[in-house]
Each structure stands twice: as structure tokens, then as C-alpha cells.
Design a protein around this motif. Structure first.
Motif, PDB file in Angstrom:
ATOM      1  N   ALA A 666       3.266   3.310   6.283  1.00 16.93           N
ATOM      2  CA  ALA A 666       4.136   1.980   6.029  1.00 16.93           C
ATOM      3  C   ALA A 666       4.756   1.621   7.503  1.00 16.93           C
ATOM      4  CB  ALA A 666       5.345   2.192   5.143  1.00 16.93           C
ATOM      5  N   THR A 667       5.217   2.461   8.212  1.00 18.92           N
ATOM      6  CA  THR A 667       5.496   1.894   9.565  1.00 18.92           C
ATOM      7  C   THR A 667       4.441   1.377  10.380  1.00 18.92           C
ATOM      8  OG1 THR A 667       7.192   4.106   9.528  1.00 18.92           O
ATOM      9  CG2 THR A 667       6.612   2.934  11.553  1.00 18.92           C
ATOM     10  N   GLN A 668       3.330   1.826  10.456  1.00 21.67           N
ATOM     11  CA  GLN A 668       2.464   1.084  11.016  1.00 21.67           C
ATOM     12  C   GLN A 668       2.104  -0.294  10.691  1.00 21.67           C
ATOM     13  OE1 GLN A 668       2.090   2.628  13.664  1.00 21.67           O
ATOM     14  NE2 GLN A 668       2.989   4.470  12.782  1.00 21.67           N
ATOM     15  N   VAL A 669       2.081  -0.311   9.164  1.00 22.03           N
ATOM     16  CA  VAL A 669       1.891  -1.781   8.515  1.00 22.03           C
ATOM     17  C   VAL A 669       2.830  -2.603   8.931  1.00 22.03           C
ATOM     18  CG1 VAL A 669       1.587  -2.980   6.450  1.00 22.03           C
ATOM     19  CG2 VAL A 669       0.425  -0.826   6.906  1.00 22.03           C
ATOM     20  N   LYS A 670       4.165  -2.141   9.197  1.00 22.88           N
ATOM     21  CA  LYS A 670       5.323  -3.058   9.467  1.00 22.88           C
ATOM     22  C   LYS A 670       5.137  -3.563  10.832  1.00 22.88           C
ATOM     23  CE  LYS A 670      10.498  -3.101   9.261  1.00 22.88           C
ATOM     24  NZ  LYS A 670      11.496  -2.221   9.089  1.00 22.88           N
ATOM     25  N   LYS A 671       4.783  -2.660  11.932  1.00 25.17           N
ATOM     26  CA  LYS A 671       4.643  -3.094  13.214  1.00 25.17           C
ATOM     27  C   LYS A 671       3.527  -4.252  13.361  1.00 25.17           C
ATOM     28  CE  LYS A 671       5.716   1.306  15.131  1.00 25.17           C
ATOM     29  NZ  LYS A 671       5.164   2.633  16.120  1.00 25.17           N
ATOM     30  N   ILE A 672       2.472  -4.224  12.289  1.00 20.24           N
ATOM     31  CA  ILE A 672       1.449  -5.214  12.335  1.00 20.24           C
ATOM     32  C   ILE A 672       2.079  -6.514  11.818  1.00 20.24           C
ATOM     33  CG2 ILE A 672      -0.708  -5.892  11.315  1.00 20.24           C
ATOM     34  CD1 ILE A 672      -1.597  -2.943  11.246  1.00 20.24           C
ATOM     35  N   GLN A 673       2.995  -6.333  10.888  1.00 19.40           N
ATOM     36  CA  GLN A 673       3.545  -7.518  10.204  1.00 19.40           C
ATOM     37  C   GLN A 673       4.729  -8.432  11.190  1.00 19.40           C
ATOM     38  OE1 GLN A 673       4.712  -5.645   6.892  1.00 19.40           O
ATOM     39  NE2 GLN A 673       3.197  -6.951   5.346  1.00 19.40           N
ATOM     40  N   GLN A 674       5.317  -7.329  12.030  1.00 19.68           N
ATOM     41  CA  GLN A 674       6.182  -7.950  13.017  1.00 19.68           C
ATOM     42  C   GLN A 674       5.673  -8.612  13.969  1.00 19.68           C
ATOM     43  OE1 GLN A 674       8.417  -4.121  13.667  1.00 19.68           O
ATOM     44  NE2 GLN A 674      10.053  -4.662  12.172  1.00 19.68           N
ATOM     45  N   VAL A 679      -0.871  -9.815   6.759  1.00 21.25           N
ATOM     46  CA  VAL A 679      -1.179  -8.392   6.016  1.00 21.25           C
ATOM     47  C   VAL A 679      -1.881  -8.732   4.478  1.00 21.25           C
ATOM     48  CG1 VAL A 679      -1.212  -6.148   5.587  1.00 21.25           C
ATOM     49  CG2 VAL A 679      -0.394  -6.920   7.601  1.00 21.25           C
ATOM     50  N   LEU A 680      -3.018  -8.404   4.102  1.00 24.91           N
ATOM     51  CA  LEU A 680      -3.445  -8.323   2.787  1.00 24.91           C
ATOM     52  C   LEU A 680      -4.177  -7.010   2.512  1.00 24.91           C
ATOM     53  CD1 LEU A 680      -3.544 -10.185   0.378  1.00 24.91           C
ATOM     54  CD2 LEU A 680      -5.994 -11.008   1.188  1.00 24.91           C
ATOM     55  N   SER A 681      -3.605  -6.337   1.689  1.00 25.26           N
ATOM     56  CA  SER A 681      -4.004  -4.855   1.193  1.00 25.26           C
ATOM     57  C   SER A 681      -4.650  -4.865  -0.097  1.00 25.26           C
ATOM     58  CB  SER A 681      -3.041  -4.092   1.535  1.00 25.26           C
ATOM     59  OG  SER A 681      -3.647  -2.700   1.550  1.00 25.26           O
ATOM     60  N   TYR A 682      -6.017  -4.634  -0.306  1.00 25.17           N
ATOM     61  CA  TYR A 682      -6.415  -4.334  -1.493  1.00 25.17           C
ATOM     62  C   TYR A 682      -6.502  -3.033  -1.903  1.00 25.17           C
ATOM     63  CZ  TYR A 682      -8.253  -9.194  -1.106  1.00 25.17           C
ATOM     64  OH  TYR A 682      -8.388 -10.726  -0.921  1.00 25.17           O
ATOM     65  N   PHE A 683      -5.776  -2.771  -3.084  1.00 22.34           N
ATOM     66  CA  PHE A 683      -5.896  -1.376  -3.784  1.00 22.34           C
ATOM     67  C   PHE A 683      -7.373  -1.312  -4.523  1.00 22.34           C
ATOM     68  CE2 PHE A 683      -5.269   1.465  -7.219  1.00 22.34           C
ATOM     69  CZ  PHE A 683      -4.777   2.894  -6.584  1.00 22.34           C
ATOM     70  N   GLN A 696       1.768   0.758  -2.803  1.00 25.44           N
ATOM     71  CA  GLN A 696       2.672  -0.488  -2.733  1.00 25.44           C
ATOM     72  C   GLN A 696       3.604   0.017  -1.675  1.00 25.44           C
ATOM     73  OE1 GLN A 696       3.662  -0.972  -6.795  1.00 25.44           O
ATOM     74  NE2 GLN A 696       2.178  -2.760  -7.133  1.00 25.44           N
ATOM     75  N   ARG A 697       4.372   1.223  -1.855  1.00 27.08           N
ATOM     76  CA  ARG A 697       5.214   1.561  -0.547  1.00 27.08           C
ATOM     77  C   ARG A 697       4.606   1.607   0.641  1.00 27.08           C
ATOM     78  NH1 ARG A 697       6.768   7.581  -2.421  1.00 27.08           N
ATOM     79  NH2 ARG A 697       7.594   7.408  -0.252  1.00 27.08           N
ATOM     80  N   MET A 698       3.517   1.564   0.895  1.00 28.58           N
ATOM     81  CA  MET A 698       2.915   1.740   2.407  1.00 28.58           C
ATOM     82  C   MET A 698       2.641   0.082   2.640  1.00 28.58           C
ATOM     83  SD  MET A 698      -0.179   4.690   2.689  1.00 28.58           S
ATOM     84  CE  MET A 698      -1.125   4.178   1.048  1.00 28.58           C
ATOM     85  N   TYR A 699       2.066  -0.817   1.626  1.00 30.14           N
ATOM     86  CA  TYR A 699       1.655  -2.132   2.100  1.00 30.14           C
ATOM     87  C   TYR A 699       2.814  -3.223   1.589  1.00 30.14           C
ATOM     88  CZ  TYR A 699      -2.349   0.167   3.833  1.00 30.14           C
ATOM     89  OH  TYR A 699      -3.395   0.929   4.321  1.00 30.14           O
ATOM     90  N   GLY A 700       3.732  -2.661   0.717  1.00 27.92           N
ATOM     91  CA  GLY A 700       4.665  -3.779   0.467  1.00 27.92           C
ATOM     92  C   GLY A 700       4.169  -4.909  -0.233  1.00 27.92           C
ATOM     93  N   LYS A 701       4.684  -6.133  -0.167  1.00 28.21           N
ATOM     94  CA  LYS A 701       4.203  -7.485  -0.981  1.00 28.21           C
ATOM     95  C   LYS A 701       2.917  -7.712  -0.623  1.00 28.21           C
ATOM     96  CE  LYS A 701       8.940  -9.187  -0.829  1.00 28.21           C
ATOM     97  NZ  LYS A 701       9.687 -10.481  -0.448  1.00 28.21           N
ATOM     98  N   SER A 702       2.202  -7.051   0.358  1.00 27.99           N
ATOM     99  CA  SER A 702       0.852  -7.443   0.708  1.00 27.99           C
ATOM    100  C   SER A 702      -0.008  -6.643  -0.087  1.00 27.99           C
ATOM    101  CB  SER A 702       0.602  -7.037   2.243  1.00 27.99           C
ATOM    102  OG  SER A 702       0.253  -5.734   2.678  1.00 27.99           O
TER     103      SER A 702
END
Length: 723
Positions: A666-674, A679-683, A696-702
Motif C-alpha cells: 500500500a505504501t508503494q502504491v501511495k508513492k505512485i499516486q503521490q 492508478v487503476l488496479s484490477y482484482f 482494496q487495502r493495498m490499492y484503495g479507491k483504484s
């Protein structure tokens, strides 16, 4: 040694490279088969060959190739490339680096044309002088005399040129001294050499004695009064002022001067026969078999399977020299009778700090006799030094098949980056540390054929080929719609108070109309960059994999039809070293980059990609985070992720899983968004969506769930993203 700490021993022997050397490279694993070990070691060899190559290029400021010696090839140092041993274990690694730097510096600084003068008898000695020596030693045979002189001058040149080259490295790259010291510890600094220098051996007025003491003239145990002209040789060499020798030619001139000084003082004793490439002591080599290098940088060795770390060992495991099997003076930097700690090689004597301190006088008759066993050991240690001086260091070779694979790995642009700096699993029984992520940047058919990467193979090509074909068809449809991104639309608004004068309205100025301007608004899309990262763990197999591949190929195909849309496709997996759990690494494969690759690469190679292993999610993201977030101004950047669960990975460095791994990802994804990247993440799921909460905890709203069996829904989502 009872209770010996192997880890500490390894660190002692790799102390100069320990700051970048990957932990565990030299660890033994009793459960690893020979095939597994060889498979894994090829990856390590490729990685550290690149590291050594970088060292050589940094020190020499030149792009000098570094290669392994290949069995079946007559390899030698050719003045343009460095050859290294394929055996780089905890005992030999630093010395291997030092030898590579030594060879590379010779390639940069040694004038190989000057060396040819020795063969041509063009070293400044007159024909009359040669004739005098022929009458003195060889009964008037001037040809045999010239060969003998050339061999001795070459050996003297080797010593002087090495001191000049060493001084250059010490002055220009002092941080690399440690590797040089490790090299000299391996090839020069046995205690038996020290004993020989202080003993009654090699004190006879002949060339054998002079060459032994001149080769070891930088040894702190040198005795300049052991021979009549040795102090004169020391004064001529003037090692504290070695930088005055600015060329190989000047070193050659000095070698000839030293030869004359010594030879003119020796009695007329007949010398052993030599060929034109001899070393003045009866063991020269043929010019046809070895390139004349004039320094210790040769490459071919003697076609031995060993790496030259023990030149005193008998065959069949028998004790050396008929001893009790405890040979502690073999000329290597190992064993109880070899120098440890401070080296006997004196960098000051080699011109390290410009001093020229001479040792105090010692007894000219030496400090005692050597035993027969010690004499034998001394002879072998001297032979090892001669081989080093002549560029004949023995190097373990690789097979032609291994060489082909290593070549593929070199061209694959493989590098390692540490990840997981701030990660801790919270397990009470271990402390996690960073682990190297293997990044492969140049995916190719040669790499596939090498069989090195665990996630590539031909066992599912038919299924994968169909997925790629569907992706091309789907991408063609998507690409036609996305072509609108390349088009510019102009809207002209007439009769404005400012803008561009409309010629057709100028005549209305006479009627008082001042709104004769047109305003043009051009609508166009910003260039876009899309990084698609795909989970290639085993759980992604089956329909998940084929349909995800179809989606990724579709995006790549659509981008290839659009001028202002670039796509990178990467895969996250692991590299096991053929099942060796101790050496498992996260793997980041950059399979396609539209900025440098043609779309045909996708069509030709994606059929060989297969899911395997576990999910080092956030570690892989972290390894290329700078590349993902390094976007250009005015470019719309997207990061699209396909995965089917939460992270899981383990090796000797860390236990990556659970809540801690989810938070790290989740921290790495947040750095990408910042960084301003969308970010668009498909489960990815097929029949059920277990694990979506952690996703969802890792990628949030994406985070978006997608049924990979429904390609139309996926296509609509992607189409909306790029419009």
C-alpha cells in the motif's frame, strides 16, 4: 579449524566487496543438487560479471569488455578485453576483482606496440653487445643469446610496468586499493616467500637469484644486500618516484638499463636455453601460444578446470610433496603459514605515497637454511609469481553452453536492486533485511531458449498463443477508437473583439464594426504513458492468466496504432534458482516497452510467459519505483495492475506476507499516486472474489474487481480510461 565461523570467514575474504556483495551468494546448501547449483550460479556469475565490468570501466574510464574464459577456446588477453575466472567464491572474489582491475588498467595504459620491440630485438642494445654476451655465455651463438636477453628484459619490464600501473590506480582510484591488495595476497604474499627472502637461498650471483629478489622487491622482507647489484637495481627503479615513468617505452628503457647493470657484473656462466618468449630461467612459453602482454594480465591460463588457488596440490587427493597433508605455504592467501592481516606487499614501495625509504641492512648471508620441503614450496610459490608476471594466471573456464547462456543473460540487461528497506514482518524469530530484486530489462528469444528464467518456457505455448491472438484482435478494435487521441480538433469563433484578423470581415471596419477577429481553439489529447504490471504468481494460472494476457496484449496493440500513447508491460514473479529456496529472489521482467520495442515482440515472445511461484507484490514495485514515477511534464501517466490476491514471499532475507506485506505494498502504491500517476488496479477473479478486502487495502479507491471471463466489460473500462 574447530568451531570456525564460516560467515565471519567469508566476510573477511570479501571485506572490500561486502558493501555491495549480496549476502548468501557463497552459502552452501546441502539440499541443493549440482544441477540446481549450476543453474542458480549462472545468474550470480552474470550479475557479478556485470559488477566487475562496471568496476573496470569506472577505474579505466573506458568501455573494456569483461568475459569468462571458455573451455575449448584458445582465449588469451588480446589487449582489448579482460578475462575473469568463473570461480568466484568467498576465498577468491576480492582477488578476482583485483585481477580484473589489474588487467583493465594494463589495457588502458600499456602500449602493446612497444612490447613488440622485444621480439624484434629493438630494445636499444647494439649488435656488438649481443656478440659479447654470446661469447660470454653461449659460445658465440648470437641467436640463442638474443632469445635469452629478450626473456630477461621482458620479465624485468613486467615488474616495472606493474609498479607503474599500480601507482596509477593508487593515485587515481585509491578506493580500489583493497582489491589490489587482495590480488597480491593471493598470488604473491605467502610466508614461504618471506622466508625465502630472509634465508640463505637465492644469494648466488646469477640471474635466477636476481629475478626472485627483483620480482619481490616491494616485499617488506627484501634484503638489498643479498646480491651485489640489488641495491643498485633498487636505486634505478626509484619506486618512490615511479610516476616519472609515463609510458611503457620508458619502462622498457629502464628494464634494459637494469639488465645491463646486473649482467655486466656477472661471471661468464653458461645460461639455460631459452626461446624468444622465455623468462630467463628456463620456463618460457612459445609466442604461438601466448599473446605478448608484458604484464600480468593474461587470460587463457592453462586450460585447467581449477582457478589457480592451489598450485601445490598433488593429484588424486594425495598429500602435497609427500608431506603429512598439511601444506600451509602454497603461495595462496590461505592456510596457516600464509600471511594474514597486514600484507607483506608494500604499497609504499610501489610508489603508493611517494616515499623511498630503504630497509635497514640485514645479514648478507641470510637468516638460515630452508628445509627440503620448504625449498620445494618456495619453488612452487615462485612459479606462481612467474605465471602472474607473464599473464598466465589459471582461471576456471565455463563450457560453451554456459557461455551461451551467460551471453544471453548479459544481453538481457539484468540488474539487482535492494527492496524492503523499511519492511519488518514482526516475526519474533527473525530480523528481516533488504532483499535483491532481479530486474530483467531486455526480454528476448535467446533468453527464453537459455532456460534460465523460471517463468518462461514452451509448455503452454499453444494456450498462450491463442490468448495473444485474441488480444491482437481486441486491440485492433480498441486502437481504432483510440486513434481519436492523435487527432486535433479546431473550433473557429468569428466576430470576436480580439484574436486573428479575419480578411473577409475587414470591409466592415468602414461601417463601424470592430469585431472583425477570429479566435481558434485547438483541442488535442496529451501524450499518455501506461505501465501495465501483471502478477505472474502460480495462482494466476488458467483462465486468469490467458484473459489477463489478452487484455495486456490488447492495450499494447491499441497503443501501437496511436501516435501519442506508449505502453510498458512488466511481470512480477520469483526466480528460484531451479528450486533452491535459499537463493529465491523477486523477479521484475520488463517484457515490452513500446518506446524501444516493436509490437511484433509481443506476438513472438508472450506465448512463452507463464505464471509461477509466489507474489512479491510491493517489493517488485519498489525496485522500479523511480522509473514508474519519473514522468515527463505534459504526459498523462497511468499505472495499471492485474493481480489476484495479497503478497506472499520468503527467502533467507525476509518473510514477506500478512498484514505487514499488505501495508508495504500500500505504501508503494501511495508513492505512485503521490507522483501524479493515475492508478487503476484490477482484482482478477474467476468464480469467486476471495481476498478482495486485502486487495482494496493495498490499492484503495483504484481497486476494481473484474471477471476475466468477461472481456467486454474489461474493454469498456479500458476504453473509458483512455478517452
Amino acid at each position: 579449524m574447530i568451531g570456525k565461523d564460516k560467515t565471519k570467514d567469508m566476510r573477511d575474504n570479501t571485506k572490500y566487496s561486502s558493501y555491495w556483495l549480496r549476502d548468501g551468494l557463497f552459502d552452501d546448501d546441502d539440499t541443493t543438487t549440482e544441477v540446481e547449483s549450476k543453474h542458480s550460479n549462472l545468474m550470480a556469475l552474470a550479475s557479478y560479471k556485470k559488477a566487475i565490468g562496471n568496476f573496470v570501466n569506472i577505474v579505466t574510464n573506458d568501455n573494456i569488455p569483461v568475459t569468462f574464459d571458455v573451455r575449448g577456446d584458445n582465449s588469451y588477453t588480446d589487449g582489448s578485453s579482460v578475462t575473469i575466472s568463473a570461480k568466484m567464491d568467498d576465498k577468491d572474489f576480492d582477488s578476482t576483482v583485483g585481477l580484473a582491475l589489474h588487467e583493465g588498467s594494463h589495457i588502458k595504459l600499456t602500449d602493446f606496440n612497444t612490447l613488440q620491440k622485444i621480439r624484434s630485438n629493438d630494445i636499444g642494445l647494439s649488435y656488438d653487445y649481443y656478440q659479447q654476451l654470446a661469447d660470454k655465455h653461449y659460445g658465440g651463438d648470437i641467436y640463442q643469446t638474443q632469445n635469452w636477453v629478450n626473456g630477461l628484459v621482458k620479465d624485468l619490464l613486467n615488474v616495472i610496468e606493474d609498479r607503474r600501473i599500480d601507482n596509477y590506480i593508487y593515485q587515481s582510484s585509491p578506493g580500489y586499493k583493497g582489491y589490489y591488495h587482495a590480488m597480491y595476497d593471493k598470488y604473491f604474499n605467502a610466508k614461504i616467500i618471506d622466508k625465502g627472502l630472509t634465508s640463505s637461498e637465492y644469494r648466488t650471483e646469477d640471474w635466477e637469484s636476481y629475478m626472485f629478489r627483483i620480482i619481490n622487491i616491494t616485499n617488506a622482507n627484501r634484503d638489498l644486500d643479498a646480491l651485489n647489484q640489488l641495491r643498485g637495481v633498487w636505486n634505478l627503479m626509484d619506486l618512490g618516484n615511479i610516476e616519472r615513468l609515463t609510458s611503457t617505452q620508458k619502462c622498457l628503457d629502464l628494464a634494459v638499463e637494469i639488465f645491463q647493470l646486473v649482467e655486466n657484473s656477472l661471471p661468464p656462466t653458461e645460461q639455460p636455453e631459452q626461446d624468444c618468449d622465455g623468462d630467463g630461467e628456463g620456463d618460457g612459453q612459445s609466442d604461438e601460444n601466448q599473446q605478448e602482454t608484458g604484464e600480468g594480465s593474461g587470460g587463457g591460463g592453462d586450460n585447467s578446470e581449477t582457478n589457480g588457488t592451489d598450485n601445490t596440490e598433488g593429484g588424486g587427493g594425495d598429500p602435497k610433496d609427500g608431506s603429512d597433508g598439511v601444506d600451509d605455504t602454497d603461495g595462496d592467501a590461505d592456510g596457516d603459514d600464509v600471511k594474514s592481516g597486514r600484507s607483506s606487499y608494500n604499497p609504499t614501495g610501489a610508489g603508493g605515497d611517494g616515499s623511498n625509504n630503504q630497509p635497514t641492512d640485514t645479514k648478507s648471508d641470510g637468516d638460515g637454511e630452508l628445509s627440503d620441503r620448504q625449498k620445494s614450496q618456495l619453488e612452487k610459490a615462485i612459479e606462481k609469481q612467474k605465471k602472474f608476471q607473464n599473464g598466465d594466471t589459471t582461471k576456471k573456464k565455463v563450457s560453451k553452453n554456459e557461455a551461451t547462456k551467460l551471453d544471453s543473460l548479459s544481453k538481457a540487461g539484468i540488474e539487482e536492486k535492494l527492496a524492503g528497506k523499511d519492511y519488518q514482518s514482526g516475526r519474533y524469530y527473525r530480523v528481516d533485511k533488504q532483499t535483491p530484486v532481479m530486474i530483467v530489462r531486455n526480454f528476448s528469444k535467446n533468453l527464453v531458449d537459455s532456460g534460465i528464467l523460471d517463468m518462461t518456457g514452451s509448455y503452454w505455448t499453444a494456450r498462450n498463443e491463442e490468448a495473444v491472438r485474441k488480444g491482437v484482435v481486441l486491440g485492433t478494435v480498441l486502437g481504432k477508437k483510440l486513434k481519436l487521441r492523435s487527432e486535433e480538433r479546431s473550433l473557429v469563433t468569428p466576430r470576436m473583439k480580439n484574436g486573428r484578423i479575419s480578411g473577409r470581415l475587414l470591409h466592415e471596419l468602414g461601417m463601424g464594426n470592430t469585431q472583425i477577429f477570429d479566435q481558434t481553439i485547438i483541442n488535442k489529447h496529451n501524450p499518455a504513458f501506461v505501465h501495465i504490471s501483471i502478477d505472474a504468481s502460480s495462482s494466476m494460472g488458467g483462465k486468469k492468466w490467458t484473459n489477463t494476457q489478452t487484455a495486456a496484449v490488447a492495450i499494447a496493440k491499441a497503443a501501437s496504432m496511436t501516435n501519442n500513447l506508449d505502453v510498458v508491460i512488466s511481470y512480477r514473479s520469483i526466480q528460484c534458482g531451479a528450486g533452491n529456496h535459499r537463493n529465491v529472489q523477486p523477479l521484475m521482467l520488463i517484457a515490452y516497452d513500446s518506446r524501444k520495442d516493436k509490437f511484433s515482440k509481443v506476438q513472438q515472445l508472450f506465448e512463452y510467459l507463464n505464471p509461477c511461484g509466489t507474489t512479491p507484490e510491493g517489493l517488485c514495485f519498489e525496485s522500479i519505483l523511480n522509473e514508474i514515477t519519473n514522468t515527463n511534464k505534459g504526459v498523462d501517466s497511468y499505472f495499471i495492475n492485474f493481480s489476484d490476491g495479497y503478497p506472499g514471499f520468503s527467502n533467507n532475507d525476509m518473510d514477506y506476507g500478512g498484514t505487514e506485506a499488505v501495508n508495504h505494498t500500500a505504501t508503494q502504491v501511495k508513492k505512485i499516486q503521490q507522483a501524479g500517476i493515475k492508478v487503476l488496479s484490477y482484482f482478477v477473479y474467476d468464480n469467486y472474489d476471495s481476498g478482495v478486502e486485502n486487495f482494496q487495502r493495498m490499492y484503495g479507491k483504484s481497486a476494481t474487481s473484474v471477471d476475466t471471463t468477461n472481456l467486454m466489460a474489461l474493454t469498456k473500462t479500458l476504453n473509458k480510461l483512455f478517452q
